[in-house]
Scaffold this active site. Structure first.
Site, PDB file in Angstrom:
ATOM      1  N   GLU A   1       7.395  -8.965  -6.992  1.00  7.16           N
ATOM      2  CA  GLU A   1       6.455  -8.554  -5.951  1.00  7.16           C
ATOM      3  C   GLU A   1       7.196  -8.052  -4.711  1.00  7.16           C
ATOM      4  O   GLU A   1       8.406  -8.105  -4.620  1.00  7.16           O
ATOM      5  CB  GLU A   1       5.523  -9.719  -5.598  1.00  7.16           C
ATOM      6  CG  GLU A   1       4.429  -9.937  -6.632  1.00  7.16           C
ATOM      7  CD  GLU A   1       3.506  -8.740  -6.805  1.00  7.16           C
ATOM      8  OE1 GLU A   1       2.754  -8.409  -5.882  1.00  7.16           O
ATOM      9  OE2 GLU A   1       3.551  -8.104  -7.880  1.00  7.16           O
ATOM     10  N   ARG A   2       6.420  -7.594  -3.731  1.00  6.02           N
ATOM     11  CA  ARG A   2       6.997  -6.974  -2.535  1.00  6.02           C
ATOM     12  C   ARG A   2       7.798  -7.976  -1.702  1.00  6.02           C
ATOM     13  O   ARG A   2       7.399  -9.118  -1.542  1.00  6.02           O
ATOM     14  CB  ARG A   2       5.881  -6.378  -1.683  1.00  6.02           C
ATOM     15  CG  ARG A   2       5.065  -5.318  -2.395  1.00  6.02           C
ATOM     16  CD  ARG A   2       3.801  -4.976  -1.623  1.00  6.02           C
ATOM     17  NE  ARG A   2       2.945  -4.068  -2.377  1.00  6.02           N
ATOM     18  CZ  ARG A   2       2.063  -4.436  -3.298  1.00  6.02           C
ATOM     19  NH1 ARG A   2       1.930  -5.725  -3.591  1.00  6.02           N
ATOM     20  NH2 ARG A   2       1.327  -3.552  -3.925  1.00  6.02           N
TER      21      ARG A   2
ATOM     22  N   LYS B   1      -5.336  -9.812  -5.235  1.00  7.53           N
ATOM     23  CA  LYS B   1      -4.837 -10.927  -6.061  1.00  7.53           C
ATOM     24  C   LYS B   1      -3.936 -11.850  -5.246  1.00  7.53           C
ATOM     25  O   LYS B   1      -4.092 -13.072  -5.264  1.00  7.53           O
ATOM     26  CB  LYS B   1      -4.051 -10.384  -7.260  1.00  7.53           C
ATOM     27  CG  LYS B   1      -4.852  -9.535  -8.218  1.00  7.53           C
ATOM     28  CD  LYS B   1      -4.019  -9.061  -9.378  1.00  7.53           C
ATOM     29  CE  LYS B   1      -2.865  -8.164  -8.965  1.00  7.53           C
ATOM     30  NZ  LYS B   1      -3.298  -6.928  -8.280  1.00  7.53           N
TER      31      LYS B   1
END
Length: 500
Positions: free
Chosen positions: A227-228, A201
């Site tokens: 997110e990361r 994604k």
């Protein structure tokens, strides 16, 4: 955007490292002054992780819902608490938007009498801010001309919602064959990129971002939701190296931050987009990942002791999603906001309530398949599960529409035949089915594409393919021009090279 360094020399000078805001430097135990004009003094009476209870002696000092309370921790960090509940006439329950480590019992805190506000202005281009508007790129304060609440209604911002937007569908070329052929983007539309963990994604979002900014220029807002940290760091340097950072505003609520920050950063990103929209610009809003916003809200709801819905999500799931999605809209007399939203699918379950809640607001949904990932078909888009409301002859034209429908028909027939072929082989099919099966294989391989953002991993140079080249290639495969060419020759190419 990356972990705290052990020493300044370990990182380059301009590394996007989380640093203390200049306002955080306070003398001894003196509490920093809030940004509001009034000051309402309160005391911390309970700290339970990110949930903090505050008592106010003066009834006039009680904050309203979503108002911010500021307090300074033992290590002189400024901590922002957002009012979530009124427990009694003098006690409020708040959710911290930063880590509550070293927050002391009975510490004095101040009601700012205003919600979260963020800096707004062209000075935000090329900068990264967190959910509360503080810079986290290590490049000093953002000297923007104004600050704006992130939950302000569109009417309060001066948008006239009574006017109807003119019915105009303007196609946005992405350079990705799957999108341009089957899931065309239209200015002002909302497209979801949906898939499980590891299906690509973020890679698809970043490639769309790279291609569209390079091809069309203009303004862009990237909102990183839970997110990361590594991905945010890589994005910053990639935009910087390709000289695109000056066109982008970035807001990040990272995976290591409290749930309150992950739930609120989506409003920060949308506020940046609304500011640019008000300047009559066409905006691209990239959101990665919208499921983390719902997850942050779920954690906050649990921490506040609310009874969950039957599925385990917060009881306010539908209203929270609608509040965010309805803010992303094009309005007459202003620019458009084209939103591309990555949506994580828990355990690859497309019926998950969080995913279903987002579905109804999207104009198009592009579903990524784990089976295609395992076969090395990138981007791993499942053409039969995906859909797009913009694929209409009045929008894309009759030729484009007819080619796309033939491609989908071939994919559908291929899906029905592949199990039979696995048992009896291709040669046992009748002539027509054998021809369709072979062309569908070539089309599936032709739709794969090397990405610019993954060059370092694949070793293949990224390819930007125009809509016309995509249509020509698909049309020639469907008409049988390449019936004698092996399907493997179409794997991971850009446009089809001219025949010798």
């Amino acid at each position: 955007m990356i972990d705290h360094p052990k020493s300044q020399s370990e990182h380059p000078k301009d590394a996007p490292v989380q640093q203390s805001h200049p306002e955080n430097k306070t003398e001894s135990a003196q509490v920093a002054k809030p940004r509001g004009q009034k000051k309402g003094l309160g005391r911390i009476i309970s700290v339970q992780g990110p949930v903090v209870d505050v008592r106010f002696d003066n009834p006039d000092d009680i904050p309203a819902l979503y108002d911010c309370i500021e307090v300074v921790a033992f290590d002189k960090r400024r901590i922002i608490l957002q009012c979530a509940e009124h427990l009694s006439k003098d006690v409020v329950r708040t959710v911290s938007l930063v880590d509550t480590l070293n927050l002391q019992l009975n510490s004095p805190c101040y009601n700012t009498f205003q919600p979260i506000t963020i800096p707004l202005g062209d000075e935000c281009f090329g900068r990264i801010m967190d959910a509360v508007g503080n810079p986290i790129d290590g490049q000093g304060p953002i000297n923007a001309p104004m600050r704006m609440p992130i939950r302000m209604l569109l009417q309060q911002r001066g948008f006239d919602l009574k006017q109807k937007k003119a019915a105009k569908s303007e196609l946005l070329e992405t350079g990705l064959k799957y999108f341009d052929l089957l899931y065309p983007l239209v200015k002002g539309s909302k497209t979801g990129i949906i898939g499980g963990a590891g299906c690509g994604k973020t890679v698809v979002i970043l490639e769309l971002m790279n291609n569209i900014i390079k091809a069309h220029g203009g303004a862009c807002v990237f909102c990183g939701i839970g997110e990361r940290i590594r991905e945010g760091n890589e994005l910053f340097y990639e935009l910087k190296d390709s000289n695109l950072l000056k066109n982008v505003m970035l807001a990040f609520g990272q995976m290591d931050q409290p749930p309150g920050a992950r739930a609120e950063v989506v409003n920060t990103g949308i506020t940046l987009a609304e500011y640019l929209q008000g300047k009559n610009k066409d905006i691209l809003l990239f959101m990665d990942n919208l499921f983390r916003f719902i997850q942050g809200g779920q954690e906050v709801s649990t921490l506040l002791g609310r009874v969950p819905a039957e599925t385990g999500y917060q009881p306010t799931l539908a209203s929270e999603v609608s509040f965010v999605q309805e803010r992303i809209r094009s309005i007459a007399g202003s620019g458009s906001v084209t939103a591309l939203q990555a949506v994580y699918v828990p355990a690859d379950d497309m019926t998950d309530p969080a995913v279903v809640a987002i579905f109804s607001y999207l104009d198009g949904s592009v579903v990524l398949s784990r089976d295609l990932v395992q076969r090395g078909m990138y981007p791993a888009i499942d053409p039969l599960q995906s859909s797009c409301g913009n694929l209409d002859p009045n929008v894309v034209g009759r030729r484009h529409y007819d080619i796309s429908q033939k491609v989908i028909q071939h994919f559908s027939k291929y899906n029905a035949l592949k199990r039979i072929v696995a048992v009896i082989g291709v040669e046992e099919l009748n002539k027509e089915d054998r021809m369709i099966f072979g062309r569908a294989q070539k089309l599936l391989n032709f739709m794969t594409q090397p990405f610019t953002v993954s060059e370092v991993f694949t070793g293949k140079k990224g390819q930007y393919v125009s809509i016309e080249d995509t249509l020509d290639g698909a049309e020639k495969i469907l008409s049988g021009v390449y019936d004698k060419v092996k399907a493997s020759d179409f794997y991971m190419i850009g446009k089809i090279p001219p025949q010798k």
